[in-house]
Design a protein around this motif. Structure first.
Motif, PDB file in Angstrom:
ATOM      1  N   ASP A 306     122.231  -3.595 -95.684  1.00 15.67           N
ATOM      2  CA  ASP A 306     122.083  -4.955 -96.173  1.00 15.67           C
ATOM      3  C   ASP A 306     120.600  -5.322 -96.171  1.00 15.67           C
ATOM      4  O   ASP A 306     119.849  -4.887 -95.306  1.00 15.67           O
ATOM      5  CB  ASP A 306     122.852  -5.932 -95.268  1.00 15.67           C
ATOM      6  N   GLU A 308     118.027  -8.709 -96.338  1.00 17.54           N
ATOM      7  CA  GLU A 308     117.953 -10.168 -96.316  1.00 17.54           C
ATOM      8  C   GLU A 308     116.490 -10.579 -96.362  1.00 17.54           C
ATOM      9  O   GLU A 308     115.693 -10.174 -95.530  1.00 17.54           O
ATOM     10  CB  GLU A 308     118.567 -10.656 -95.011  1.00 17.54           C
ATOM     11  N   LYS A 309     116.127 -11.397 -97.343  1.00 16.96           N
ATOM     12  CA  LYS A 309     114.711 -11.740 -97.494  1.00 16.96           C
ATOM     13  C   LYS A 309     114.273 -12.784 -96.482  1.00 16.96           C
ATOM     14  O   LYS A 309     115.021 -13.682 -96.155  1.00 16.96           O
ATOM     15  CB  LYS A 309     114.455 -12.300 -98.899  1.00 16.96           C
ATOM     16  N   CYS A 326     111.378  -8.751 -95.615  1.00 15.23           N
ATOM     17  CA  CYS A 326     112.831  -8.833 -95.459  1.00 15.23           C
ATOM     18  C   CYS A 326     113.256  -8.218 -94.150  1.00 15.23           C
ATOM     19  O   CYS A 326     112.501  -7.487 -93.514  1.00 15.23           O
ATOM     20  CB  CYS A 326     113.511  -8.093 -96.610  1.00 15.23           C
ATOM     21  N   THR A 327     114.473  -8.486 -93.774  1.00 14.08           N
ATOM     22  CA  THR A 327     115.092  -7.726 -92.676  1.00 14.08           C
ATOM     23  C   THR A 327     116.139  -6.827 -93.292  1.00 14.08           C
ATOM     24  O   THR A 327     116.873  -7.228 -94.194  1.00 14.08           O
ATOM     25  CB  THR A 327     115.791  -8.644 -91.665  1.00 14.08           C
ATOM     26  N   GLU A 329     119.304  -4.013 -92.617  1.00 12.77           N
ATOM     27  CA  GLU A 329     120.268  -3.410 -91.702  1.00 12.77           C
ATOM     28  C   GLU A 329     120.397  -1.958 -92.087  1.00 12.77           C
ATOM     29  O   GLU A 329     120.638  -1.637 -93.252  1.00 12.77           O
ATOM     30  CB  GLU A 329     121.631  -4.100 -91.845  1.00 12.77           C
ATOM     31  N   GLN A 342     118.621  -3.243 -86.885  1.00 12.22           N
ATOM     32  CA  GLN A 342     117.994  -4.251 -87.731  1.00 12.22           C
ATOM     33  C   GLN A 342     116.487  -4.070 -87.665  1.00 12.22           C
ATOM     34  O   GLN A 342     115.914  -4.006 -86.583  1.00 12.22           O
ATOM     35  CB  GLN A 342     118.353  -5.642 -87.205  1.00 12.22           C
TER      36      GLN A 342
END
Lengths: 445, 245
Positions: A306, A308-309, A326-327, A329, A342
């Protein structure tokens, strides 16, 4: 009734002729002989011919066949005495090539007094004189260099040198080089004069961070040698900086990723996602203390689950990666380990769920990394490159001589693999593509 | 018989001398060589007179004359006129002509019966010419040149004209003059005939540059060859024909 013509006797040769034809009261033959328009066309001329590469000098050295237009142009350029005359016809008369003579029959026309035009032909002789052209001179005299640049980078691969080679070809910097030699750890460039070498050094300095040391040998002339050192840090390397350097740069983390090498080394912090720069001088002060971990030797692969910004904060306004923080996964690409991790990354624009990425698993290494607290577990460097078998790019190469004495036999098959890796790197990085102007290096098969 | 000579290194004989059947005028100041050529050829038959016209030496081009008379331009001084009149034989009438075109030698070409004159010469002058020289006068051009006196030269037997004369003109002139004409050059291809050549019925003089071809042409057309030589030529030709047969 036939028109009778008034005939007179030529005063010089007793030939009866019509004076209307020549308007000068001398018969045409005597007129040609008297006027002698071909007298001032020089007869014997020399053409310079290089016997090693079989080219004629024009002044640029051109290759031409014996009876061709180009040779005709060269011969006519050499002839003087063709002003006020128009050339009607030229013809090569056959001569054996071994005689080194070229015979040209030339017919010229000139306007004489009273408006009559006299036409006369003459045979011109050209002699081929042996003269060594500039390129052959260079080949024959290898020790005539006046300045040498020895470029060294103490790494296991030669990707920086391939990069530099492409830049040289693109900007045509190889014109003044006498010779290019490859060495174990780098390349040697040979020049005739010191200022040419200095010009080259400035060129290299604008694309790679370097440290230059100069020395000279004094004969009746002087030979200059420049030893140029390139930092070990390459793109996509993990860099561990010494404490002192970190303090100097404003208290940054010890672990950094190198994302670009231009006139300075540009690093990004994998935890805080902040960029910083190391200049060549700073690097070489701390050269021995900086550790690098190249991606190729130590890389692990992970799958992206995944992305996520991260919303950029006000402090981050100067960050070139502003819009791609971003992060991510991740899961290791390993059947036995189903842990999810993460990680923060600067590659937001390139990552999507399901991709494979390459990076470092820092749990594996027990070296001085143990000293560092709050080091991240995983670091992502880049997307895994696809094995593109249909690659159409073939690189133009410089004419590099192998230094026969120092050739390491193990590395014979390595060059192809390294070029392949270099091409992969270029495909990944847009900045590199722009610098190198990829259209130039792609040659269609 | 055609002779070659030079006046002070110049091949233009016709400029510095005038030759007729009754007398010969030569310019002052030349070397004795020049005079001796004339005198050796003509000395017994006619007077060779040294003179000048208007202080100049170009007497050949300024005067026009034949055995009957001599015409001089208005530039001729009284003294010179007197001297000429005294030296010439009494049958020769000397007259000074008031004419705008004062180079009479260039404007008038004549022998003892016919004269050709410049198209723009005055009517009065034409009458004087007809009267003094006792000739028939015709206004013509030679090879589209108005200066007839320069571009043609004739005696009572034949004449030589400018090489660019057309066939029609040649026929016309021959008709007027009733003598054979031919086109040719003197002085190695120069087309100014009368300045390189002076001729009368018994002798011709031309410049040193004249080639043997030109001399042959001159001798033939003006009929100057010795009778003996002519007979010899005919004899040689006959012998050769016999041998070939």
């Amino acid at each position: 009734m036939l028109q009778r013509a008034v005939l007179i006797f030529c005063p010089l040769c007793e030939l009866e002729f019509e004076p209307k034809l020549t308007k000068t009261n001398i018969c045409p033959n005597c007129l040609i002989a008297q006027m002698n328009i071909t007298q001032d066309i020089d007869n014997d001329k020399e053409i310079l011919f290089c016997r090693y590469c079989r080219r004629y000098q024009r002044p640029p050295w051109v290759l031409c066949e014996r009876d061709s237009k180009e040779l005709l142009a060269i011969c006519l350029k050499k002839v003087i005495g063709l002003q006020e005359k128009t050339i009607i016809d030229t013809k090569f008369i056959f001569t054996e090539p071994s005689t080194k003579q070229i015979k040209l029959q030339i017919t010229v026309q000139k306007e004489a007094m009273n408006g009559t035009c006299i036409q006369d032909s003459k045979i011109l002789n050209f002699e081929e004189v042996y003269h060594q052209c500039e390129d052959c001179k260079r080949e024959f005299t290898p020790h005539i260099w006046g300045a040498c640049i020895q470029l060294r980078q103490r790494v296991n691969h030669k990707k920086s040198f391939y990069y530099l080679e492409q830049l040289i070809l693109q900007h045509h910097m190889n014109q003044q080089m006498l010779k290019v030699e490859s060495a174990d750890d780098g390349m040697n460039f040979y020049f005739k004069q010191k200022n040419q070498a200095l010009h080259m050094l400035e060129f290299i300095r604008s694309y790679l961070p370097i440290q230059v040391k100069e020395s000279k040998e004094v004969y009746s002339f002087i030979k200059y040698t420049f030893v140029v050192d390139v930092p070990r840090i390459c793109k996509d390397d993990l860099v561990i900086l010494p404490h002192k350097l970190c303090h100097q740069l404003g208290g940054i983390n010890r672990i950094q990723i190198c994302y670009r090498v231009a006139s300075s080394i540009q690093l990004i912090d994998p935890i805080k996602l902040k960029v910083c720069e190391i200049s060549a001088e700073q690097y070489f002060k701390h050269d021995l203390d900086i550790r690098t971990m190249p991606l190729r030797e130590n890389c692990d692969e992970f799958t992206v689950l995944d992305v996520e910004k991260i919303k950029p904060s006000k402090n981050d306004q100067n960050n070139p990666f502003l819009n791609s923080l971003c992060t991510v996964e991740l899961m290791k690409d390993n059947d036995s380990d189903y842990n999810q991790y993460q990680v923060k990354s600067h590659l937001g624009n390139f990552l999507q769920a399901g991709m494979t990425v390459q990076g470092f698993d820092l749990n594996k290494y027990n070296n001085e990394l143990d000293e560092i607290y709050d080091k991240p577990e995983l670091i992502i460097i880049r997307r895994k490159p696809e094995k593109n078998k249909k690659r159409k790019t073939q690189l133009k190469r410089l004419d590099i001589e192998e230094n026969q004495e120092k050739k390491n036999k193990k590395k014979e098959g390595l060059e192809e693999q390294q070029i392949e890796e270099f091409l992969e790197d270029i495909e990944q990085d847009q900045h590199l593509q722009e610098t190198l102007n990829l259209q130039q290096i792609q040659t269609q098969q | 018989m055609a002779n070659r000579c030079q006046f002070e290194n110049s091949n233009d004989i016709g400029v510095f001398s005038k030759l007729t059947n009754a007398y010969c005028l030569v310019a002052l100041g030349g070397s004795e060589n020049f005079y001796s050529v004339f005198e050796s050829e003509l000395g017994l038959s006619m007077p060779v007179i040294h003179c000048s016209i208007g202080g100049t030496r170009i007497i050949g081009r300024l005067t026009a004359g034949n055995k009957n008379g001599l015409l001089v331009p208005n530039t001729c001084t009284d003294q010179e006129l007197k001297q000429i009149r005294n030296s010439l034989p009494d049958e020769v009438k000397v007259k000074r002509v008031e004419e705008k075109l004062s180079a009479l030698g260039n404007c008038v070409a004549c022998n003892d019966y016919v004269a050709l004159i410049h198209s723009d010469l005055d009517k009065e002058t034409e009458e004087i010419i007809a009267d003094t020289l006792g000739v028939e006068v015709f206004r013509t051009t030679v090879a589209q040149q108005v200066l007839v006196g320069t571009y043609c030269c004739f005696n009572n037997q034949g004449g030589l004209v400018h090489p660019l004369t057309t066939v029609e003109e040649l026929d016309e002139l021959a008709n007027l003059l009733q003598i054979p004409l031919c086109a040719g050059t003197v002085n190695r291809g120069s087309d100014i005939i009368a300045s390189g050549l002076v001729v009368n019925d018994i002798a011709a003089f031309c410049g040193l540059d004249t080639t043997s071809t030109e001399i042959t042409v001159i001798e033939k057309i003006f009929k100057l060859q010795d009778k003996n030589k002519q007979n010899m030529e005919v004899q040689i030709r006959q012998d050769m024909m016999q041998e070939l047969e």
